[in-house]
Scaffold this motif. Structure first.
Motif, PDB file in Angstrom:
ATOM      1  N   ILE A 154       0.854  -1.183   0.000  1.00 60.22           N
ATOM      2  CA  ILE A 154       0.000   0.000   0.000  1.00 60.22           C
ATOM      3  C   ILE A 154       0.894   1.239   0.000  1.00 60.22           C
ATOM      4  O   ILE A 154       1.767   1.377   0.857  1.00 60.22           O
ATOM      5  CB  ILE A 154      -0.895   0.037   1.247  1.00 60.22           C
ATOM      6  CG1 ILE A 154      -1.643  -1.285   1.415  1.00 60.22           C
ATOM      7  CG2 ILE A 154      -1.860   1.208   1.180  1.00 60.22           C
ATOM      8  CD1 ILE A 154      -2.238  -1.467   2.796  1.00 60.22           C
ATOM      9  N   VAL A 155       0.683   2.123  -0.953  1.00 62.46           N
ATOM     10  CA  VAL A 155       1.444   3.373  -1.025  1.00 62.46           C
ATOM     11  C   VAL A 155       0.471   4.535  -0.876  1.00 62.46           C
ATOM     12  O   VAL A 155      -0.476   4.668  -1.663  1.00 62.46           O
ATOM     13  CB  VAL A 155       2.213   3.497  -2.354  1.00 62.46           C
ATOM     14  CG1 VAL A 155       2.880   4.862  -2.459  1.00 62.46           C
ATOM     15  CG2 VAL A 155       3.253   2.383  -2.465  1.00 62.46           C
ATOM     16  N   VAL A 156       0.687   5.350   0.147  1.00 58.58           N
ATOM     17  CA  VAL A 156      -0.162   6.518   0.394  1.00 58.58           C
ATOM     18  C   VAL A 156       0.462   7.733  -0.279  1.00 58.58           C
ATOM     19  O   VAL A 156       1.572   8.143   0.051  1.00 58.58           O
ATOM     20  CB  VAL A 156      -0.321   6.764   1.901  1.00 58.58           C
ATOM     21  CG1 VAL A 156      -1.167   8.020   2.148  1.00 58.58           C
ATOM     22  CG2 VAL A 156      -0.960   5.554   2.576  1.00 58.58           C
ATOM     23  N   VAL A 157      -0.255   8.298  -1.233  1.00 54.67           N
ATOM     24  CA  VAL A 157       0.224   9.472  -1.958  1.00 54.67           C
ATOM     25  C   VAL A 157       0.072  10.695  -1.052  1.00 54.67           C
ATOM     26  O   VAL A 157      -1.006  10.940  -0.511  1.00 54.67           O
ATOM     27  CB  VAL A 157      -0.567   9.671  -3.260  1.00 54.67           C
ATOM     28  CG1 VAL A 157      -0.069  10.907  -4.005  1.00 54.67           C
ATOM     29  CG2 VAL A 157      -0.467   8.428  -4.137  1.00 54.67           C
ATOM     30  N   PRO A 158       1.112  11.474  -0.854  1.00 48.03           N
ATOM     31  CA  PRO A 158       1.028  12.614   0.059  1.00 48.03           C
ATOM     32  C   PRO A 158       0.190  13.753  -0.508  1.00 48.03           C
ATOM     33  O   PRO A 158      -0.154  13.780  -1.697  1.00 48.03           O
ATOM     34  CB  PRO A 158       2.485  13.040   0.222  1.00 48.03           C
ATOM     35  CG  PRO A 158       3.142  12.627  -1.052  1.00 48.03           C
ATOM     36  CD  PRO A 158       2.471  11.337  -1.448  1.00 48.03           C
ATOM     37  N   GLU A 159      -0.089  14.705   0.368  1.00 52.31           N
ATOM     38  CA  GLU A 159      -0.779  15.924  -0.032  1.00 52.31           C
ATOM     39  C   GLU A 159       0.224  17.067  -0.152  1.00 52.31           C
ATOM     40  O   GLU A 159       1.331  17.007   0.389  1.00 52.31           O
ATOM     41  CB  GLU A 159      -1.849  16.299   1.000  1.00 52.31           C
ATOM     42  CG  GLU A 159      -3.011  15.339   1.055  1.00 52.31           C
ATOM     43  CD  GLU A 159      -4.082  15.791   2.028  1.00 52.31           C
ATOM     44  OE1 GLU A 159      -5.253  15.441   1.818  1.00 52.31           O
ATOM     45  OE2 GLU A 159      -3.742  16.499   3.007  1.00 52.31           O
ATOM     46  N   THR A 160      -0.185  18.099  -0.847  1.00 54.14           N
ATOM     47  CA  THR A 160       0.605  19.326  -0.895  1.00 54.14           C
ATOM     48  C   THR A 160       0.388  20.120   0.384  1.00 54.14           C
ATOM     49  O   THR A 160      -0.453  19.765   1.228  1.00 54.14           O
ATOM     50  CB  THR A 160       0.193  20.182  -2.101  1.00 54.14           C
ATOM     51  OG1 THR A 160      -1.151  20.647  -1.889  1.00 54.14           O
ATOM     52  CG2 THR A 160       0.263  19.387  -3.396  1.00 54.14           C
ATOM     53  N   ALA A 161       1.107  21.221   0.514  1.00 53.81           N
ATOM     54  CA  ALA A 161       0.931  22.084   1.682  1.00 53.81           C
ATOM     55  C   ALA A 161      -0.460  22.687   1.732  1.00 53.81           C
ATOM     56  O   ALA A 161      -0.930  23.108   2.794  1.00 53.81           O
ATOM     57  CB  ALA A 161       1.985  23.193   1.663  1.00 53.81           C
ATOM     58  N   GLN A 162      -1.141  22.708   0.604  1.00 56.62           N
ATOM     59  CA  GLN A 162      -2.502  23.254   0.535  1.00 56.62           C
ATOM     60  C   GLN A 162      -3.566  22.170   0.721  1.00 56.62           C
ATOM     61  O   GLN A 162      -4.742  22.385   0.448  1.00 56.62           O
ATOM     62  CB  GLN A 162      -2.722  23.959  -0.812  1.00 56.62           C
ATOM     63  CG  GLN A 162      -1.896  25.212  -1.007  1.00 56.62           C
ATOM     64  CD  GLN A 162      -0.431  24.898  -1.296  1.00 56.62           C
ATOM     65  OE1 GLN A 162      -0.115  23.928  -2.016  1.00 56.62           O
ATOM     66  NE2 GLN A 162       0.473  25.699  -0.734  1.00 56.62           N
ATOM     67  N   ALA A 163      -3.149  20.978   1.185  1.00 61.32           N
ATOM     68  CA  ALA A 163      -4.058  19.852   1.446  1.00 61.32           C
ATOM     69  C   ALA A 163      -4.711  19.336   0.177  1.00 61.32           C
ATOM     70  O   ALA A 163      -5.837  18.833   0.199  1.00 61.32           O
ATOM     71  CB  ALA A 163      -5.110  20.237   2.488  1.00 61.32           C
ATOM     72  N   GLU A 164      -4.004  19.442  -0.944  1.00 60.30           N
ATOM     73  CA  GLU A 164      -4.455  18.857  -2.190  1.00 60.30           C
ATOM     74  C   GLU A 164      -3.666  17.572  -2.453  1.00 60.30           C
ATOM     75  O   GLU A 164      -2.530  17.428  -1.974  1.00 60.30           O
ATOM     76  CB  GLU A 164      -4.219  19.827  -3.357  1.00 60.30           C
ATOM     77  CG  GLU A 164      -4.971  21.139  -3.242  1.00 60.30           C
ATOM     78  CD  GLU A 164      -6.470  20.955  -3.339  1.00 60.30           C
ATOM     79  OE1 GLU A 164      -6.900  20.038  -4.061  1.00 60.30           O
ATOM     80  OE2 GLU A 164      -7.198  21.713  -2.675  1.00 60.30           O
TER      81      GLU A 164
END
Length: 420
Positions: A154-164
């Motif tokens: 399972i790989v969790v794709v991170p969010e940007t600093a703007q929570a996108e």
């Protein structure tokens, strides 16, 4: 992987709060009438759990149950056959899909599982499943189970600093996988926050790398316009009971024609397939291959009516009304001492989450309920990765719909101040 008013005044128990008419969304109130519970002086800010059904939807459910009582269950289904087809055409219109790409199922979870567990038949050690930070617990539990069973990672794709959703990171993770990922599965709008991901952006990345894309749209269908053609998802699961204002116990799956051959459903029965010879079967030639025979037929009828009402009113009208009320609620909460609004993201919807400095979310929920106001508590186990990353144990979730009003927001804020 696709290629292609009522006016009213009431005294809530223990608090002197007066509610007035709310003519600011007349188009919605005229075409999409307030639910009967509104006449009982209830403020329902738990639409992300289950919205209040319209009178027309309730009437349709009761009518079908009456047919079953008078004629029998099978006979009622035959008599009401046209109503039982309405979910397919209404949902197709709502999503910009074709009716044969719609499967009506017992819940959104069953719809989602039919795809994921169907795909997982071919997973093997080292395969990659991509998902997001805000993934719902039921979905992530399935990943954990299937990772244990198949050896997939399972790989969790991170969010940007703007929570996108970080689309650059998504592309990077796809490129870094030992072989092409077997699935990209994202939640469009999470259960614990108002943010709405850029699903079309994710779809473009998935298509570019031929990765199957499943979108959990439980909180977005009926709340914001959802166009499966623009998003480019292979599959989309959602429910009746939330922003579509339909009955509980029914959901649906959108399965693009181009994706039908990617998998067999996790389970089949004589509705989704035909036993054509002693040693052979043939899947239904449409997305109904994902369906099971047994379902609440009355709920299915009501679901069709609710979905058609959303089509008739128009998603632009509904989403604009929701955004207006949600924006007023967030702004008002920012003025309540000790309250922190926890929503993050460029695009925010009708789910408004907040915490109080000195009062647990569960206590706030209970105190508001005593005053005739429905909200919910989202706890860390429901979206563990996001909640832990933000250091949150729980949040109050106040989720509004187009039938909610600015006057209700004012009342909510006044009551909240009193119960803190």
């Amino acid at each position: 992987m696709r290629q292609h008013k009522h006016a009213r005044g009431t005294m809530h128990r223990g608090l002197n709060v007066c509610m007035k008419a709310a003519p600011h969304i007349p188009d919605v109130s005229q075409c999409h009438p307030p639910p009967p519970a509104r006449q009982r002086h209830l403020i329902h800010f738990n639409n992300a759990g289950a919205s209040l059904q319209s009178p027309k939807t309730l009437q349709a459910v009761r009518h079908h149950l009456d047919l079953e009582e008078r004629h029998g269950g099978y006979e009622a289904a035959a008599l009401n056959a046209a109503a039982l087809q309405l979910p397919y055409t209404a949902l197709a219109s709502l999503l910009h899909a074709s009716p044969d790409e719609i499967a009506v199922m017992g819940s959104a979870t069953l719809a989602w599982q039919a795809v994921v567990y169907g795909l997982a038949w071919t997973w093997r050690p080292g395969d990659t499943v991509l998902t997001g930070v805000n993934e719902y617990a039921s979905n992530y539990l399935a990943y954990l189970q299937l990772a244990r069973r198949t050896g997939a990672r399972i790989v969790v794709v991170p969010e940007t600093a703007q929570a996108e959703l970080d689309l650059t990171a998504l592309a990077r993770e796809i490129a870094a996988a030992p072989r092409r990922p077997v699935l990209l599965a994202l939640t469009h709008s999470p259960t614990n926050s108002g943010r709405i991901y850029d699903a079309a952006g994710a779809g473009a990345v998935a298509r570019a790398h031929a990765v199957p894309f499943l979108l959990d749209a439980c909180q977005s269908v009926g709340q914001v316009p959802v166009d499966v053609q623009a998003i480019g998802c292979d599959f989309l699961s959602s429910t009746s009971r939330k922003y579509l204002r339909g009955p509980r116990g029914v959901g649906f799956l959108y399965a693009a024609r181009s994706a039908w051959d990617l998998l067999e459903p996790a389970c089949i029965d004589l509705h989704g397939a035909e036993w054509v010879a002693r040693g052979a079967y043939a899947l239904h030639p449409t997305a109904k291959r994902f369906e099971s025979y047994e379902i609440s037929f009355a709920s299915k009828v009501g679901f069709g009516v609710a979905a058609q009402e959303a089509v008739d009113v128009g998603m632009d009208t509904i989403s604009t009304a929701i955004a207006k009320v949600a924006t007023a609620l967030r702004k008002g909460l920012q003025g309540v001492p000790g309250i922190t609004v926890q929503d993050r993201g460029r695009r925010l919807g009708g789910i408004v989450s907040f915490t109080a400095a000195d009062t647990p979310a569960e206590v706030i929920q209970a105190r508001l309920l005593e005053q005739g106001i429905n909200v919910w508590t989202s706890r860390a186990p429901s979206t563990r990765i996001d909640m832990e990353d933000r250091g949150l144990d729980s949040v109050v979730r106040a989720s509004v719909h187009s039938y909610n009003t600015l006057d209700e927001v004012e009342t909510f804020l006044r009551v909240l101040r009193a119960v803190l």
